[in-house]
Design a protein around this motif. Structure first.
Motif, PDB file in Angstrom:
ATOM      1  N   LEU A 253      19.181 -29.002 126.819  1.00  0.00           N
ATOM      2  CA  LEU A 253      18.827 -28.575 125.506  1.00  0.00           C
ATOM      3  C   LEU A 253      19.332 -27.215 125.082  1.00  0.00           C
ATOM      4  O   LEU A 253      19.496 -26.867 124.014  1.00  0.00           O
ATOM      5  N   LEU A 254      19.825 -26.238 126.133  1.00  0.00           N
ATOM      6  CA  LEU A 254      20.465 -25.139 125.818  1.00  0.00           C
ATOM      7  C   LEU A 254      21.896 -25.445 124.973  1.00  0.00           C
ATOM      8  O   LEU A 254      22.174 -24.745 124.146  1.00  0.00           O
ATOM      9  N   THR A 255      22.248 -26.415 125.515  1.00  0.00           N
ATOM     10  CA  THR A 255      23.781 -26.876 124.867  1.00  0.00           C
ATOM     11  C   THR A 255      23.372 -27.221 123.739  1.00  0.00           C
ATOM     12  O   THR A 255      24.343 -26.997 122.446  1.00  0.00           O
ATOM     13  N   ALA A 256      22.405 -27.937 123.368  1.00  0.00           N
ATOM     14  CA  ALA A 256      22.155 -28.574 122.006  1.00  0.00           C
ATOM     15  C   ALA A 256      21.641 -27.491 120.898  1.00  0.00           C
ATOM     16  O   ALA A 256      21.362 -27.769 119.784  1.00  0.00           O
TER      17      ALA A 256
ATOM     18  N   PRO B   6      25.292 -22.834 135.316  1.00  0.00           N
ATOM     19  CA  PRO B   6      26.142 -23.227 136.276  1.00  0.00           C
ATOM     20  C   PRO B   6      27.572 -22.645 135.496  1.00  0.00           C
ATOM     21  O   PRO B   6      27.512 -22.630 134.264  1.00  0.00           O
ATOM     22  N   ASP B   7      28.408 -22.771 136.247  1.00  0.00           N
ATOM     23  CA  ASP B   7      30.069 -22.575 135.726  1.00  0.00           C
ATOM     24  C   ASP B   7      30.090 -23.665 134.680  1.00  0.00           C
ATOM     25  O   ASP B   7      29.884 -24.618 135.043  1.00  0.00           O
ATOM     26  N   GLY B   8      30.701 -23.427 133.729  1.00  0.00           N
ATOM     27  CA  GLY B   8      31.203 -24.414 132.557  1.00  0.00           C
ATOM     28  C   GLY B   8      29.956 -24.519 131.786  1.00  0.00           C
ATOM     29  O   GLY B   8      30.173 -25.583 130.916  1.00  0.00           O
ATOM     30  N   GLY B   9      28.771 -24.117 131.804  1.00  0.00           N
ATOM     31  CA  GLY B   9      27.705 -24.109 130.909  1.00  0.00           C
ATOM     32  C   GLY B   9      28.051 -23.510 129.516  1.00  0.00           C
ATOM     33  O   GLY B   9      28.756 -22.901 129.302  1.00  0.00           O
ATOM     34  N   ALA B  10      27.120 -24.114 128.594  1.00  0.00           N
ATOM     35  CA  ALA B  10      27.300 -23.797 127.049  1.00  0.00           C
ATOM     36  C   ALA B  10      27.112 -22.142 126.947  1.00  0.00           C
ATOM     37  O   ALA B  10      26.139 -21.713 127.747  1.00  0.00           O
TER      38      ALA B  10
END
Length: 201
Positions: free
Chosen positions: A137-140, A163-167
């Protein structure tokens, strides 16, 4: 409704298994219960204030299962009437029924369904834990506010909220305070994409 994430974190960003050794042992995690030694009445009062702002709850499957198992039995707890009585949504592609009433299963395009729930009237739609769901939901771009309670402990291993690679996400600090047992409580508003710059003249 405003979508609010409430998360317990270690100093190194771990969100897995804060409440007990057997809360979440997925991926071989054996260091659960790291948040509990830092709880105090001051933080419990603060968390109770947050809970009083909820008009609905949103959970990932694992957190929902834990809450649905425990809270119906905890009728004497001050939070029980709120958690047991308010509408609950559980994001899952595998659940076929959710018996902790009133509950609704969200499957398929979960971010789109969460966006629809947010359009309903009310104060706060609260996520408690449910780090994998929170990441999606953070990514969205759907989370409006983050309430992070950071314990003074380095767990060293375990699933992390960021995490690594997160938005990437831009945030604005709204408030912060520290409890008597060293919990550092930070409240942030989402501001969209982060800004970047160059240090120097």
């Amino acid at each position: 409704m405003k979508l609010v994430l409430q998360e317990f974190l270690s100093l190194d960003g771990v969100s897995q298994g804060p409440g007990s050794p057997d809360e979440d042992t997925s991926d071989g995690f054996t260091r659960g219960g790291w948040f509990v030694p830092h709880l105090d009445e001051e933080f419990e009062r603060l968390a109770g204030t947050w809970l009083g702002r909820a008009d609905a709850f949103l959970f990932g499957r694992r957190t929902y299962a834990n809450f649905a198992r425990d809270w119906p039995k905890m009728t004497e707890h001050p939070a029980a009437a709120i958690l047991n009585g308010l509408p609950k949504y559980v994001a899952s592609q595998s659940l076929t029924k959710a018996e902790w009433n009133p509950s609704t299963i969200l499957s398929g395009d979960v971010p789109a369904q969460v966006a629809e729930v947010k359009r309903q009237p009310g104060r706060e739609l609260q996520i408690h834990g449910s780090a994998r769901l929170a990441q999606s939901l953070l990514t969205a771009g759907l989370i409006d506010e983050l309430r992070l309670a950071i314990a003074p402990v380095v767990v060293g291993t375990g699933r992390r909220l960021f995490p690594d690679g997160g938005a990437p996400a831009g945030l604005r600090l709204v408030s912060n305070e520290t409890t008597s047992r060293g919990l550092s409580v930070h409240i942030y508003e989402s501001t969209g994409r982060p800004e970047y710059g160059t240090y120097g003249a």
